[in-house]
Design a protein around this motif. Structure first.
Motif, PDB file in Angstrom:
ATOM      1  N   ILE A 157       0.794  -1.249   0.069  1.00  0.00           N
ATOM      2  CA  ILE A 157       0.026   0.052  -0.116  1.00  0.00           C
ATOM      3  C   ILE A 157       1.005   1.217  -0.137  1.00  0.00           C
ATOM      4  O   ILE A 157       0.641   2.159  -0.694  1.00  0.00           O
ATOM      5  CB  ILE A 157      -0.788  -0.276   1.190  1.00  0.00           C
ATOM      6  N   LEU A 158       1.737   1.284   0.918  1.00  0.00           N
ATOM      7  CA  LEU A 158       2.891   2.358   0.881  1.00  0.00           C
ATOM      8  C   LEU A 158       3.636   2.564  -0.288  1.00  0.00           C
ATOM      9  O   LEU A 158       4.082   3.949  -0.552  1.00  0.00           O
ATOM     10  CB  LEU A 158       3.526   2.345   2.000  1.00  0.00           C
ATOM     11  N   ALA A 159       3.648   1.542  -1.063  1.00  0.00           N
ATOM     12  CA  ALA A 159       4.723   1.848  -2.425  1.00  0.00           C
ATOM     13  C   ALA A 159       3.657   2.280  -3.405  1.00  0.00           C
ATOM     14  O   ALA A 159       4.154   2.708  -4.466  1.00  0.00           O
ATOM     15  CB  ALA A 159       5.043   0.316  -2.864  1.00  0.00           C
ATOM     16  N   LEU A 160       2.343   2.245  -3.400  1.00  0.00           N
ATOM     17  CA  LEU A 160       1.453   2.577  -4.498  1.00  0.00           C
ATOM     18  C   LEU A 160       1.316   4.020  -5.149  1.00  0.00           C
ATOM     19  O   LEU A 160       1.522   4.059  -6.278  1.00  0.00           O
ATOM     20  CB  LEU A 160       0.000   2.284  -4.203  1.00  0.00           C
ATOM     21  N   PRO A 161       1.614   4.995  -4.311  1.00  0.00           N
ATOM     22  CA  PRO A 161       1.959   6.467  -4.679  1.00  0.00           C
ATOM     23  C   PRO A 161       3.145   6.638  -5.460  1.00  0.00           C
ATOM     24  O   PRO A 161       3.093   7.582  -6.214  1.00  0.00           O
ATOM     25  CB  PRO A 161       1.892   7.439  -3.418  1.00  0.00           C
ATOM     26  N   VAL A 202       8.557  10.694  -0.677  1.00  0.00           N
ATOM     27  CA  VAL A 202       9.898   9.688  -0.432  1.00  0.00           C
ATOM     28  C   VAL A 202      10.335  10.155   0.965  1.00  0.00           C
ATOM     29  O   VAL A 202      10.335   8.863   1.705  1.00  0.00           O
ATOM     30  CB  VAL A 202      10.850  10.116  -1.307  1.00  0.00           C
ATOM     31  N   LYS A 203      10.340  11.084   1.702  1.00  0.00           N
ATOM     32  CA  LYS A 203      10.633  11.479   2.757  1.00  0.00           C
ATOM     33  C   LYS A 203       9.565  10.800   3.915  1.00  0.00           C
ATOM     34  O   LYS A 203      10.125  10.067   5.156  1.00  0.00           O
ATOM     35  CB  LYS A 203      10.872  12.732   3.128  1.00  0.00           C
ATOM     36  N   PHE A 204       8.492  10.981   3.703  1.00  0.00           N
ATOM     37  CA  PHE A 204       7.232  10.339   4.485  1.00  0.00           C
ATOM     38  C   PHE A 204       7.353   8.663   4.653  1.00  0.00           C
ATOM     39  O   PHE A 204       7.533   8.127   5.693  1.00  0.00           O
ATOM     40  CB  PHE A 204       6.008  10.618   4.117  1.00  0.00           C
ATOM     41  N   ASP A 205       7.755   8.135   3.352  1.00  0.00           N
ATOM     42  CA  ASP A 205       7.996   6.856   3.244  1.00  0.00           C
ATOM     43  C   ASP A 205       9.025   6.438   4.072  1.00  0.00           C
ATOM     44  O   ASP A 205       8.993   5.308   4.823  1.00  0.00           O
ATOM     45  CB  ASP A 205       7.778   6.232   1.705  1.00  0.00           C
ATOM     46  N   LEU A 207      10.421   7.525   6.683  1.00  0.00           N
ATOM     47  CA  LEU A 207      10.044   7.832   8.003  1.00  0.00           C
ATOM     48  C   LEU A 207       9.161   6.770   8.498  1.00  0.00           C
ATOM     49  O   LEU A 207       9.571   6.236   9.596  1.00  0.00           O
ATOM     50  CB  LEU A 207       9.587   9.307   8.112  1.00  0.00           C
ATOM     51  N   THR A 208       8.318   6.324   7.703  1.00  0.00           N
ATOM     52  CA  THR A 208       7.067   5.427   8.227  1.00  0.00           C
ATOM     53  C   THR A 208       7.750   4.101   8.046  1.00  0.00           C
ATOM     54  O   THR A 208       7.488   3.331   9.014  1.00  0.00           O
ATOM     55  CB  THR A 208       5.948   5.632   6.954  1.00  0.00           C
ATOM     56  N   VAL A 209       8.441   3.694   6.828  1.00  0.00           N
ATOM     57  CA  VAL A 209       8.860   2.367   6.727  1.00  0.00           C
ATOM     58  C   VAL A 209      10.214   2.328   7.614  1.00  0.00           C
ATOM     59  O   VAL A 209      10.228   1.362   8.661  1.00  0.00           O
ATOM     60  CB  VAL A 209       9.017   2.035   5.477  1.00  0.00           C
TER      61      VAL A 209
END
Length: 315
Positions: A157-161, A202-205, A207-209
């Motif tokens: 899901i996080l890779a979809l954007p 990219v930065k959000f991902d 940080l999240t992952v």
């Protein structure tokens, strides 16, 4: 450069991957170590899967997670290396727009899956050391399957954007990508639009992952070390922590190349482009190569079973 590559377009039908710009003459020689590493990664991870499947005594949470990691490493390396080798060997530089977005999606989702599986393995070690009597009842096969599904869904899901945002930008400069695969930032930089939302994501991902996974791994090992230091003897400390060495090495094999690659791309503006691309290529192959070697050498059950297989073939 042909005029067709400079023509205005909003949705290019194909992109052109340059491989490693500036080192085109050395592509054949560069392909040798990359091909060797890919072969080792394929052989090593398939061996892990084969041994775990054949040996009933290995049908436990740790080895199920190890199989998930092996599968992820196989798909991760296969998503980029064959195309890289086709560029080096056959000068096959074209990739369709949809294939480019698909490759982009797999690279980012599989990177997140690798990290998530290492968190699951850290949790397995935590339960085994801190609550050994509850390990078999806590990490049952359905629970392990649910954890694996959660890791896949989160990363997927996080890779979809990444491909979604890349598909939304208008491309009117060139369709030439100075890389050997469809790296997200290399693609969106070709867009004739404000791509800040892509860079923010990219930065959000990350940080999240990576950020959250590193935090959970650190918490798990803090609790593990606290439990180990409460053991009565130094030999007990070493023996207990020795069960975690393979996992710690696997974590370092994933995060150190990732950190090094990110730092080089962030701060290595004065470095040659071909060096940065080579570093990225190594990052994509180091974890799939090292993970089966680490577990094959450090895990007694796998090492013994592997030696038995070789002895059986000789007889």
């Amino acid at each position: 450069m042909s005029d067709s590559n400079r023509t205005n377009f909003t949705n290019p039908s194909t992109f052109i991957l340059l491989g490693i710009p500036g080192l085109e003459a050395a592509h054949i020689w560069i392909s040798i170590p990359f091909c060797a590493m890919y072969a080792i990664a394929m052989l090593g991870n398939f061996t892990i899967l084969f041994i775990v499947k054949r040996e009933p005594s290995l049908h436990g949470p740790m080895f199920y997670f190890l199989c998930m990691l092996a599968l992820t490493d196989l798909v991760m390396s296969t998503s980029t290396v064959p195309k890289m080798l086709s560029i080096f060997w056959f000068n096959s530089r074209e990739i369709s727009f949809s294939a480019c977005l698909t490759q982009m999606y797999f690279v980012h989702s599989l990177s997140g899956m690798e990290s998530g599986i290492l968190v699951a393995m850290a949790f397995d070690h935590y339960v085994a050391i801190c609550n050994p009597l509850r390990h078999s009842t806590t990490l049952t096969s359905p629970v392990v399957a649910k954890i694996g599904l959660d890791v896949v869904l989160r990363s997927g899901i996080l890779a979809l954007p990444y491909p979604y945002l890349a598909s939304r930008w208008p491309y009117c400069r060139t369709n030439i990508i100075s890389h050997f695969y469809c790296r997200h930032i290399a693609v969106v930089k070709l867009a004739c639009a404000d791509i800040r939302i892509s860079t923010y994501y990219v930065k959000f991902d990350l940080l999240t992952v990576i950020g959250m996974d590193a935090f959970f791994i650190a918490v798990s090992y803090s609790l593990i070390l606290w439990a180990i230091f409460r053991l009565p003897t130094k030999d007990a400390w070493l023996k207990t922590f020795g069960t975690c060495i393979s996992h710690v090495c696997a974590i370092l094999a994933l995060y150190i190349p990732d950190l090094f690659s990110s730092l080089m791309l962030r701060f290595g503006h004065n470095l040659p482009l071909h060096l940065l691309i080579l570093i990225t290529g190594v990052y994509h192959l180091v974890p799939p190569v090292l993970h089966p070697i680490i577990y094959g050498v450090r895990t007694t059950q796998i090492r013994v079973r592997l030696l038995q297989l070789f002895a059986y073939k000789k007889t």
